[in-house]
Design an enzyme around this catalytic site. Structure first.
Site, short mmCIF file in Angstrom:
data_model
loop_
_atom_site.label_atom_id
_atom_site.label_comp_id
_atom_site.label_asym_id
_atom_site.label_seq_id
_atom_site.Cartn_x
_atom_site.Cartn_y
_atom_site.Cartn_z
N ASP A 31 13.31 -51.34 -13.94
CA ASP A 31 13.92 -51.84 -15.19
C ASP A 31 12.82 -52.07 -16.18
OD1 ASP A 31 15.73 -51.80 -17.24
OD2 ASP A 31 16.67 -53.80 -16.52
N TRP A 36 8.65 -51.80 -22.49
CA TRP A 36 7.27 -51.30 -22.35
C TRP A 36 6.67 -50.32 -23.34
CZ3 TRP A 36 4.05 -47.26 -21.05
CH2 TRP A 36 2.83 -47.50 -20.57
N ASN A 79 24.19 -45.01 -17.77
CA ASN A 79 23.26 -44.93 -18.64
C ASN A 79 23.44 -43.76 -19.26
OD1 ASN A 79 20.84 -45.63 -16.11
ND2 ASN A 79 21.43 -46.93 -17.97
N SER A 207 23.57 -54.78 -11.86
CA SER A 207 23.91 -53.57 -12.60
C SER A 207 24.25 -52.54 -11.91
CB SER A 207 22.68 -53.11 -13.46
OG SER A 207 22.26 -53.93 -14.45
#
Ligand code: IPE
Ligand code: IPE
Ligand code: MG
Length: 253
Positions: A31, A36, A79, A207
């Site tokens: 993750d 980032w 997702n 998750s």
């Protein structure tokens, strides 16, 4: 007890650092790619590409670190909620990752498997996944499992459906359904349970990852974002595992 005696007793009970237990199966929730990239003023997909490059380094580190099974979470059943651009970019990244890495994985003796709801993925990607599994089927080194379109609840639901079909057809008797039988219907039926689950990026949640399988896993939640997760960071997390006291419901002594 004198200091030196105490130190000696500790050394005896823990063993030398090299003898400390190492996790055979490590599962990673990779993750932090998006954050980032955002920190660098770049689109989220830039972070996903950086994250994919890190996967190679971590897979290559496994033999030296004694990790026989590595399972990585690439895309969850949740997702799909992301923007169409991000989802399409990720699917394209998975296709190019498989194309680019296939030969190197086989040459490094890595056996690749995929878990998750395959029919929900595009056909080209499914074909590449099948090919890579076939191509590495004889490999005997690291077992790399990639979770794509994977959700723990979805996996248990799919498993239950097949189990129910076997009961309905008489192949399985209800009285024979137990903790040994059910996991045979899971995507992970050939894998040992994970000893250690690592999640990067500072979030302390699972998750929907490996819900059944992680019943007794140790967890490490670390702040490092996935694209910064180097071999050294990995080695550090594994060293920490060796200090844990795993009791599995038993008691000491
Ligand atoms: C993990 O990074 C990769 C996937 C879920 C595909 P994220 O994309 O979740 O990164 P953050 O959590 O937004 O930083
Ligand atoms: C979990 O990360 C899924 C993967 C790493 C593939 P998410 O970023 O999707 O999880 P949440 O939304 O923070 O729980
Ligand atoms: Mg995330």
């Amino acid at each position: 007890m004198a200091d030196s005696e105490e130190a000696m007793a500790e050394e005896i009970s823990l063993g030398a650092p090299g003898d400390r237990p190492r996790p055979c199966h490590v599962a990673i929730i990779m993750d932090g790619n998006g954050r980032w990239a955002t920190m660098r003023g770049r689109p989220r997909l830039f972070g996903h590409h950086a994250g994919a490059r890190r996967v190679r380094e971590i897979v290559e580190a496994c033999p030296d670190l004694g990790v026989k099974y590595l399972t990585i979470f690439g895309f969850s059943t949740e997702n799909w909620k992301r923007t169409q651009i991000e989802v399409a970019g990720l699917m394209s990244l998975f296709r190019s990752y498989i194309r680019k890495e296939a030969r190197a994985l086989r040459d490094r003796n890595v056996r690749v498997r995929f878990i998750g709801d395959r029919p929900g993925l595009d056909e080209k990607l499914q074909a590449l996944m099948d090919e890579l599994e076939e191509m590495t089927a004889e490999c005997t080194g690291t077992n790399l499992t990639i979770a794509l379109n994977y959700g723990g609840r979805d996996e248990v639901a799919r498993a239950t459906k097949r189990l129910a079909e076997d009961v309905a057809s008489g192949r399985l008797l209800p009285e024979n359904v137990d903790e040994e039988t059910l996991p045979r219907y899971l995507d992970t039926y050939v894998l040992p349970d994970p000893d250690l689950v690592i999640r990067t990026s500072g979030e302390a949640r699972i998750s929907n990852f490996l819900l059944w399988q992680s019943a007794y896993a140790e967890y490490e939640f670390i702040d490092t974002l996935w694209p910064d997760f180097t071999r050294e960071v990995f080695a550090g997390v594994l060293a920490n595992f060796g200090k844990r006291d795993r009791r599995f419901g038993g008691a000491k002594g």
